[in-house]
Structure formats: structure tokens, C-alpha cells
Design a protein around this motif. Sequence first.
Motif, PDB file in Angstrom:
ATOM      1  N   LYS A  90      56.627 -90.373  89.133  1.00 29.39           N
ATOM      2  CA  LYS A  90      56.234 -89.789  87.854  1.00 29.39           C
ATOM      3  C   LYS A  90      56.426 -88.266  87.820  1.00 29.39           C
ATOM      4  O   LYS A  90      56.894 -87.710  86.834  1.00 29.39           O
ATOM      5  CB  LYS A  90      54.764 -90.127  87.611  1.00 29.39           C
ATOM      6  N   SER A  91      56.079 -87.603  88.922  1.00 37.80           N
ATOM      7  CA  SER A  91      56.169 -86.140  88.927  1.00 37.80           C
ATOM      8  C   SER A  91      57.603 -85.660  88.765  1.00 37.80           C
ATOM      9  O   SER A  91      57.854 -84.618  88.159  1.00 37.80           O
ATOM     10  CB  SER A  91      55.580 -85.581  90.227  1.00 37.80           C
ATOM     11  N   ILE A  92      58.565 -86.431  89.281  1.00 40.01           N
ATOM     12  CA  ILE A  92      59.979 -86.062  89.127  1.00 40.01           C
ATOM     13  C   ILE A  92      60.438 -86.340  87.702  1.00 40.01           C
ATOM     14  O   ILE A  92      61.097 -85.507  87.073  1.00 40.01           O
ATOM     15  CB  ILE A  92      60.854 -86.839  90.135  1.00 40.01           C
ATOM     16  N   GLU A  93      60.078 -87.515  87.182  1.00 39.40           N
ATOM     17  CA  GLU A  93      60.459 -87.875  85.808  1.00 39.40           C
ATOM     18  C   GLU A  93      59.912 -86.852  84.807  1.00 39.40           C
ATOM     19  O   GLU A  93      60.589 -86.485  83.854  1.00 39.40           O
ATOM     20  CB  GLU A  93      59.922 -89.267  85.456  1.00 39.40           C
ATOM     21  N   ASP A  94      58.671 -86.406  85.033  1.00 39.92           N
ATOM     22  CA  ASP A  94      58.058 -85.441  84.117  1.00 39.92           C
ATOM     23  C   ASP A  94      58.880 -84.163  84.022  1.00 39.92           C
ATOM     24  O   ASP A  94      59.013 -83.562  82.952  1.00 39.92           O
ATOM     25  CB  ASP A  94      56.636 -85.095  84.586  1.00 39.92           C
ATOM     26  N   GLN A  95      59.448 -83.728  85.152  1.00 42.36           N
ATOM     27  CA  GLN A  95      60.205 -82.479  85.164  1.00 42.36           C
ATOM     28  C   GLN A  95      61.525 -82.588  84.412  1.00 42.36           C
ATOM     29  O   GLN A  95      62.122 -81.583  84.036  1.00 42.36           O
ATOM     30  CB  GLN A  95      60.455 -82.052  86.611  1.00 42.36           C
ATOM     31  N   LEU A  96      61.986 -83.830  84.215  1.00 43.01           N
ATOM     32  CA  LEU A  96      63.264 -84.041  83.525  1.00 43.01           C
ATOM     33  C   LEU A  96      63.102 -84.185  82.015  1.00 43.01           C
ATOM     34  O   LEU A  96      64.083 -84.260  81.291  1.00 43.01           O
ATOM     35  CB  LEU A  96      63.946 -85.307  84.078  1.00 43.01           C
ATOM     36  N   GLN A  97      61.839 -84.238  81.534  1.00 43.02           N
ATOM     37  CA  GLN A  97      61.620 -84.466  80.110  1.00 43.02           C
ATOM     38  C   GLN A  97      61.726 -83.162  79.327  1.00 43.02           C
ATOM     39  O   GLN A  97      61.224 -82.120  79.763  1.00 43.02           O
ATOM     40  CB  GLN A  97      60.244 -85.091  79.876  1.00 43.02           C
ATOM     41  N   PRO A  98      62.366 -83.203  78.154  1.00 40.26           N
ATOM     42  CA  PRO A  98      62.444 -81.998  77.319  1.00 40.26           C
ATOM     43  C   PRO A  98      61.089 -81.722  76.663  1.00 40.26           C
ATOM     44  O   PRO A  98      60.273 -82.621  76.482  1.00 40.26           O
ATOM     45  CB  PRO A  98      63.481 -82.380  76.254  1.00 40.26           C
ATOM     46  N   ASN A  99      60.847 -80.455  76.318  1.00 38.42           N
ATOM     47  CA  ASN A  99      59.624 -80.052  75.606  1.00 38.42           C
ATOM     48  C   ASN A  99      58.352 -80.491  76.326  1.00 38.42           C
ATOM     49  O   ASN A  99      57.390 -80.924  75.711  1.00 38.42           O
ATOM     50  CB  ASN A  99      59.619 -80.621  74.172  1.00 38.42           C
ATOM     51  N   SER A 100      58.362 -80.413  77.638  1.00 36.11           N
ATOM     52  CA  SER A 100      57.168 -80.822  78.389  1.00 36.11           C
ATOM     53  C   SER A 100      56.964 -79.887  79.566  1.00 36.11           C
ATOM     54  O   SER A 100      57.898 -79.597  80.292  1.00 36.11           O
ATOM     55  CB  SER A 100      57.319 -82.258  78.890  1.00 36.11           C
ATOM     56  N   ALA A 101      55.723 -79.430  79.709  1.00 36.90           N
ATOM     57  CA  ALA A 101      55.395 -78.576  80.857  1.00 36.90           C
ATOM     58  C   ALA A 101      54.996 -79.415  82.062  1.00 36.90           C
ATOM     59  O   ALA A 101      54.810 -78.899  83.152  1.00 36.90           O
ATOM     60  CB  ALA A 101      54.252 -77.638  80.493  1.00 36.90           C
ATOM     61  N   SER A 102      54.834 -80.726  81.857  1.00 43.50           N
ATOM     62  CA  SER A 102      54.416 -81.597  82.953  1.00 43.50           C
ATOM     63  C   SER A 102      55.437 -81.551  84.077  1.00 43.50           C
ATOM     64  O   SER A 102      56.634 -81.491  83.838  1.00 43.50           O
ATOM     65  CB  SER A 102      54.273 -83.034  82.458  1.00 43.50           C
ATOM     66  N   GLY A 103      54.916 -81.622  85.283  1.00 46.54           N
ATOM     67  CA  GLY A 103      55.797 -81.594  86.446  1.00 46.54           C
ATOM     68  C   GLY A 103      56.020 -80.197  86.980  1.00 46.54           C
ATOM     69  O   GLY A 103      56.593 -80.021  88.042  1.00 46.54           O
ATOM     70  N   SER A 104      55.566 -79.171  86.212  1.00 50.71           N
ATOM     71  CA  SER A 104      55.775 -77.794  86.671  1.00 50.71           C
ATOM     72  C   SER A 104      54.511 -77.211  87.300  1.00 50.71           C
ATOM     73  O   SER A 104      54.416 -76.020  87.519  1.00 50.71           O
ATOM     74  CB  SER A 104      56.224 -76.911  85.499  1.00 50.71           C
ATOM     75  N   GLY A 105      53.536 -78.062  87.568  1.00 50.44           N
ATOM     76  CA  GLY A 105      52.310 -77.594  88.197  1.00 50.44           C
ATOM     77  C   GLY A 105      52.537 -77.181  89.638  1.00 50.44           C
ATOM     78  O   GLY A 105      53.319 -77.798  90.351  1.00 50.44           O
ATOM     79  N   ALA A 106      51.861 -76.137  90.063  1.00 50.07           N
ATOM     80  CA  ALA A 106      51.981 -75.667  91.449  1.00 50.07           C
ATOM     81  C   ALA A 106      50.740 -74.855  91.805  1.00 50.07           C
ATOM     82  O   ALA A 106      50.113 -74.249  90.937  1.00 50.07           O
ATOM     83  CB  ALA A 106      53.240 -74.816  91.623  1.00 50.07           C
ATOM     84  N   LEU A 107      50.390 -74.852  93.074  1.00 50.77           N
ATOM     85  CA  LEU A 107      49.158 -74.199  93.520  1.00 50.77           C
ATOM     86  C   LEU A 107      49.169 -72.699  93.250  1.00 50.77           C
ATOM     87  O   LEU A 107      48.130 -72.096  92.992  1.00 50.77           O
ATOM     88  CB  LEU A 107      48.952 -74.451  95.023  1.00 50.77           C
ATOM     89  N   PRO A 154      40.334 -82.707  88.241  1.00 49.88           N
ATOM     90  CA  PRO A 154      39.730 -83.555  87.200  1.00 49.88           C
ATOM     91  C   PRO A 154      40.381 -84.936  87.154  1.00 49.88           C
ATOM     92  O   PRO A 154      41.578 -85.080  87.442  1.00 49.88           O
ATOM     93  CB  PRO A 154      40.019 -82.780  85.897  1.00 49.88           C
ATOM     94  N   VAL A 155      39.594 -85.945  86.807  1.00 54.64           N
ATOM     95  CA  VAL A 155      40.091 -87.320  86.758  1.00 54.64           C
ATOM     96  C   VAL A 155      41.229 -87.415  85.749  1.00 54.64           C
ATOM     97  O   VAL A 155      41.139 -86.928  84.619  1.00 54.64           O
ATOM     98  CB  VAL A 155      38.956 -88.292  86.355  1.00 54.64           C
ATOM     99  N   GLY A 156      42.316 -88.049  86.176  1.00 56.61           N
ATOM    100  CA  GLY A 156      43.450 -88.251  85.278  1.00 56.61           C
ATOM    101  C   GLY A 156      44.478 -87.142  85.313  1.00 56.61           C
ATOM    102  O   GLY A 156      45.564 -87.284  84.764  1.00 56.61           O
ATOM    103  N   GLU A 157      44.151 -86.005  85.929  1.00 56.04           N
ATOM    104  CA  GLU A 157      45.110 -84.901  85.978  1.00 56.04           C
ATOM    105  C   GLU A 157      46.069 -85.093  87.141  1.00 56.04           C
ATOM    106  O   GLU A 157      45.718 -85.635  88.178  1.00 56.04           O
ATOM    107  CB  GLU A 157      44.390 -83.556  86.106  1.00 56.04           C
ATOM    108  N   ALA A 158      47.291 -84.625  86.929  1.00 54.66           N
ATOM    109  CA  ALA A 158      48.324 -84.793  87.945  1.00 54.66           C
ATOM    110  C   ALA A 158      48.118 -83.813  89.095  1.00 54.66           C
ATOM    111  O   ALA A 158      47.511 -82.764  88.943  1.00 54.66           O
ATOM    112  CB  ALA A 158      49.694 -84.590  87.323  1.00 54.66           C
ATOM    113  N   ILE A 159      48.605 -84.180  90.225  1.00 54.43           N
ATOM    114  CA  ILE A 159      48.620 -83.306  91.401  1.00 54.43           C
ATOM    115  C   ILE A 159      50.103 -83.005  91.653  1.00 54.43           C
ATOM    116  O   ILE A 159      50.927 -83.895  91.512  1.00 54.43           O
ATOM    117  CB  ILE A 159      47.994 -84.039  92.598  1.00 54.43           C
TER     118      ILE A 159
END
Length: 834
Positions: A62-79, A91-96
Motif C-alpha cells: 500500500k505504501s508504494i501504491e500510495d506514492q504513485l497516485q496523483p493528487n495525493s500526499a499519502s506515501g510521503s510520510g517520513a520521520l 493514531p489508529v488507522g494512520e499509516a506508518i
Amino acid sequence: DEGKMFVGKTYEGSFNALLRELVAEFTLTDNSANTTTSLLRSLCHYDDSVLMGSWLQETDHKSIEDQLQPNSASGSGALEHDPSSIYLRVPVGEAIPGPLPLGVSVIDASVALFGVVFPHVSFKHRLQMLDHFAECIKQAKGVRQQAVQLNIFTAVLSALKGLAENKSTLGPEEVRKSALALVMGALDNPNPILRCAAGEALGRMAQVVGEATFIARMAQTSFDKLKSARDVVSRTGHSLALGCLHRYVGGIGSGQHLKTSVSILLALAQDGSSHEVQTWSLHSLALIVDSSGPMYRGYVEPTLSLVLTLLLTVPPSHTEVHQCLGRCLGALITTVGPELQGNGATISTIRSSCLVGCAIMQDHSDSLVQAAAISCLQQLHMFAPRHVNLSSLVPCLCVHLCSSHLLLRRAAVACLRQLAQREAAEVCEYAMSLAKKAGDGKDNTTINLNITETGLEGVLFGMLDRETDRKLCSDIHDTLGHMLSSLAVEKLSHWLKLCKDVLAATTDVGGAVVSEVEKDEEDSQKKDEMDDDTMFTGLGDDDKSKPSVAPRWVTRVFAADCLCRIILLCENADKAHFDLATARSAQAKNPKGDLLVLHLSDLIRMAFMAATDHSNQLRMAGLQALEDIIKKFASVPEPEFPGHVILEQYQANVGAALRPAFSPDTPSDITAKACQVCSTWIGSGVVSDLNDLRRVHNLLVSSLDKVQSGKSSSSQLYSESATTMEKLAVLKAWAEVYVVAMKIKKEAEAKPAKPVRRGDEDEDEDDLGADVLPPDSLITLVQPELPSLSRLWLAMLRDYALLTLPAEFSSQLPPDGGAFYTPETIDTACTLKY
């Protein structure tokens, strides 16, 4: 809600200034970058994911697919975006891995706050903002316009959701008109994400306004558009609008539009020239079937006929259409419901059509279509179980457990969970028959099965080690729980071996250590304290094929919990499980008979391994299992040695299992639990040797010394509440031991003195009672500690009395706190003392 009202009243005067800042933030007024929010996926309905390709689909990557989606910040999370995420709980439900870039996080926060504030502002300001949104979209061009639109629609959805939660209305006609113009304009947007957001907003507007005339006007607009429009974009957008209207208003509110909506969508679904139109119209049709309930019963036959026709005629390559057909079929099955059990000609035809549809989808190459087929069969089994063929369904589910697609594995386990509730034995038998068939057949290379003699249960335990999806793991736990409840008592050896394999699994290096320990154990039953620590670290080298990687601690904790459940199930099933003499005679008559007391050695070993593990959670589960074993078997006599109980031979093992829990680096909750087990063991009356009694007694003495000195094993690592919990557990354990000691002493005093015997009789009497403790021996061990214990018990009772005073006396509490609490920890101390 009260908190929100308080916030609304407190900051009401500042709303205008606040809204200006929020709107400027997400409309990118002062931001040259085309930054978009990440919240749109959470505000759109999960079921709409099929309309946006893989944008919302759940996969293992999922984390890789999220980075390939247009108009989405998902997958760009980083410490590095927020260092505090290193120590804060996710938080419950949030991506790591966690926090999004600062620019995205700020826009997300502004959108979320906008949704909270919007219900509290005046209608005049709502109208100004909506008009401003339309102007912002009009002024922006190209890629920037899409970014602005995405942010605005997310904010509008957040605001409409806030209105619904506050049970507020949208506003007068001019506000509704402005909002409707904004939303309707996006239904024709080329971007499918925006069309989905617009459809969702339209449904939420109908929910918030709640007026029949307004809903009728929105529905009529879409009806007219769908009758005249020929372009794909308009037809898809307005198809979804109809589905969302029904989803949020429900069957009652939209009943008058049902016939028109269904006829239009059925016609659009047959438009073979555009598979995109077919997908959106079928998805909307499924939404209408879901929301209409019994009102849709009259349209079931034509809809079902269309679904079957399209399943046979639409090329399999158009997977989205087939996925939506699966959604429609599932919704239709739910609509007909318990009627599916009937034998009438009409119902038989409907049921047969549903089964044929499921069979077609099961043969589809796409995993999501196969998952839809499984969900439909699961619903059919719920309403008409005798018409679903488990002999073909269960093997199919077992094969899908090895699938590389998360949604397919999730659907298979969810279905197994339901089947196992009522037919666990049949499910396990069909799974084993598939394994035998795969092993015997010539084409076994086509079936990638991992079912061994441990059966389907073993496969599910193995999956717990590999899977990370929360929903899937929860369903596996439930499935194994249903199987265990139905089958564990009948197949006791099998289930105990399952738990044993999981708890004992170790590396090859560990296996070598195990065999030496087992050999030493045979040489001497009782060992000194140093040797006790290495006893029962495993189950020997019975199984030569040890896994190279031991199961994860989470799986092993679940296995330890299963062990406790098995003991409880056996207790409720038959008292013979806790009677060694009865068990042996029953086994002599029926060698296949299986009773729990015959496996006591394995039970002790499993509890020992868990209680002495490196994982704190597993140690806790192991101590709980050990306590359960002591309680259930403490009074079981040893037939070969009258006057003795069967647990006596495991005294050294119990001491060895408890000792690590009192080491300086052990967390307080584990030490507290170990104190409880100590008191249970001492009070059980099992111990017949004073030295063995002293071993466990000394553990409590050392803990009491720490309580008196004010030191705790974990005072530097854990909170004051943890230290208090440990102290109270020590005092409670001593209290329980003292109660038992006094009870034994009083019972002994109440008995008449035994007459003195001479000769052989006297020797026999001495032999019989040689290992029995004198009645005052336990109180003798407690006596030296009584002065300090009395003082501490009184202090604890004093604290308890103070903390249970009514609230009006709180001002009279000692300002410095009590013996076991401070003013800062008074709340947590209350819960601990109860």
C-alpha cells in the motif's frame, strides 16, 4: 459535543479572523506550491474506491501504491518531518512511517479545523465563503486549479460532516444555491477523484438539508442530465450523484425517486460502448439497493437478470465492471435475506441465479472479483446455509489463504470466521481432505498449500506470524477461537500440540540446549535453585524440523491465551479432565479417549516457557496460565501415593518459572502478577516440603523488603503508578498467604488429638505423614514478617479509606498524600486500590 459547544461559544468573536486564515491556507492564496491535502480519502466513502482505480485499494504494498497516485500526499510520510513521532503513539488507522511534510500537515489541520468551525458561523459568512471558493476555482488554471479544487472540496466535505454531527442545517436558500452550484459544477469534472468528492458532497448536503423538495430538485437535475448527456464524464458523475443521494437520505427519504433512479441506472449499465459508464452506474445501483432495503424487493428480479447477463457478456478484462457486479449481487442477496431459505419457484430461481453468479466470479482471474464472490457466498451461507456447498467452498478458501492479494486473503478468512461459528468440524475436515488430495494428485503443483497434519488451524497460526493487517489478524483470532470452542475438548491432543509447537518453536541452536536440559531432568527430579532456571526451556527434540525463525511474540501470546481457554473448556465439559484415576481407567477402556489431566506435564512446560520468555507480554500470559493450572489441579490426588497431589512433582518447576519475575529489571506489572501466582501456589496446599515452600516464600520476602525500603525494581524506568501497583500486589499476596495460614492453623486446632500408636502401626503412620507439613509451618513462615506487614496493611487501608471518601471531603485529604499515593497520582491510585 459539550466541549465543541464550549469552544464555539468561547471563540465566537474570533471566528471571522480564524476563517480568513484557514481559507487562505487551503485555497493556496499565499502558497506558490500546488500542495494538496491528504484527508480527501478519509472523507470520501471507502466503497467508492473502485471508481478511482487503485487509489483506495488495500494491498500489502500500500505504501508504494500510495506514492504513485496523483493528487495525493499519502506515501510521503517520513520521520524527519516531525521528530516527536519517534516517541508518540501512532493514531489508529494512520499509516506508518508517520508524519507528512509540514506543508501538507498544515493544510490538513486547516481543513479539519474548518469543519469544526463552519457549523458555528453565521449564514452570511457561510455564503461569502462558498462564493469565494467558486471564485478561487475560477481564477486558478491547469494543475493549480485541480489542487485548489481538491482542497476546497475536502474542506466542504469536512464542513458538511461537521454540520451533520452537530445536527445543524446548511442555511437559507441563497446558501444552498451557492453550495449546490459549487458541487454540481464538479460532477462534470474530468478528474474522477473530484467527481467522487462532488457526489459525496451532494449526498451529505441532502442529509444536512433534509427537505423533500430540495432532494427532489437535486435528483431531478441528475435525471435530466442523464437523459440528455452523451459524454462519459457527465453520465458517470450524475450516476454517482443518484447513488449518493440514496446512500445519505435512505430508502424512506428517496423512495419517490426509486423507480426512476433504478430504470435510468439499469439502462446505463447496459451501455456496452463505455465500460466506465457501466462501472459508475452499477456502483450507484449497488448503493441504492443497499440503502433501500425491503423497498427494493420489487426490482430484485430484473436487476439480478441484468447482473447475470453482464457477468457473462462483459469481457473479463474490464475488472472494474465485474467488481461492481459483485457489489450489486451482494446487495441483492442482503435485500432478499432470509427469504432465500424458501422452496417456492421464484425464490429457487433467485437463489440459483445468485449461486451461478458467484460461480462465474469465482472463475474470474482478478483477485478483487474473486473476493466479491467469496463475500456473496458468505452472505448466502448466512441466509440459506444448507444451499451453500461447503465441500467446494472450503477448499477454495484454503487455496486463497496463500494468495498474494491482501483483499482475497481477507475475504477468505472473513468467510472462514463465519463458517467456523456453526460448522467448525466440517470446515476442518474439508481442509484436511484438500491437503490429502493435493498430496496424492498428479497436479499438486498447481495448488500451493501449506496444510500439514496440524490442519487448517496450523495454517491460520502460521498466518498470524506473517500478516500485519489488523482486520485480517482479528478475523484469524476469531476463527481460531470458534474452532477451539467447538473442537478443543474432542481433539485435545491436537490443540495442545498446536499451542505447544507455537510456544516451543525455537532455533536449531536452542534445540541443542533443550535436549541437554531434558536429559539432565531425567537424572534428577529435584534440582537446586540454579538448575531450576534452566528447566523446561523447551519440549525436547521430538520434532526434528524446527523452524529457523521462532514465531513472533504476538502469536505466542495468543497460543498461551488459547491454553487458558482450553483449560476452561475442559472444566466446563467434564470433571474427569481433573481426576487422574478416572482418566487412567477411561483411557484403559478407550485408548483414543483424551483427558486434560494426562497432559499436565505439557501444560506445566508450556506455562514455564511462556513465563520465562524475553517478551514481557508473553511472560504475563505464561504467569496467567501457570496460575490457572495451579488453581485447577491443586486438589487432584495422585492415585499411586495416597495423601499426595499430582502437582507436587512440579514444585521445582513452579519456583523456576516465578524467580525471573522478581529480578531487578522486571517491569512492575509482571512482578505484581508473579506475586499473585506465589500466593496462589503457597495457599493451594500442594507443597509438602518445607524447603520447596521456602523457595517461593523467599521471593515474597525479597519483594516485601523492597516495599519497606521504598525501592522498586523498576522505579527508575517506570512511572510511580507502576511502582505502587507492584507494592500493593506484594501486600495483597502476603495477605492471601496469611489468611490461608490462619485457616490451616484453626482447622488443625479444631481437630481432636490423634491417639498415640505403638509398634508397626506407629511406623506406618510416620511413613504416611513423613512428607506432610505440620499445620503451623505456614504461619511460622509468615510470623517474622507480621509486625511490618501489619503496619503496611494498616497504611494501605488508611489510604483506601481516604480515597473512597465522597468528593465533598476532598479538601480534608492530607496535603502530602498517603503512604501509597501523592496528590499528583491520586486518580491512578484510586483505580489500583479498587
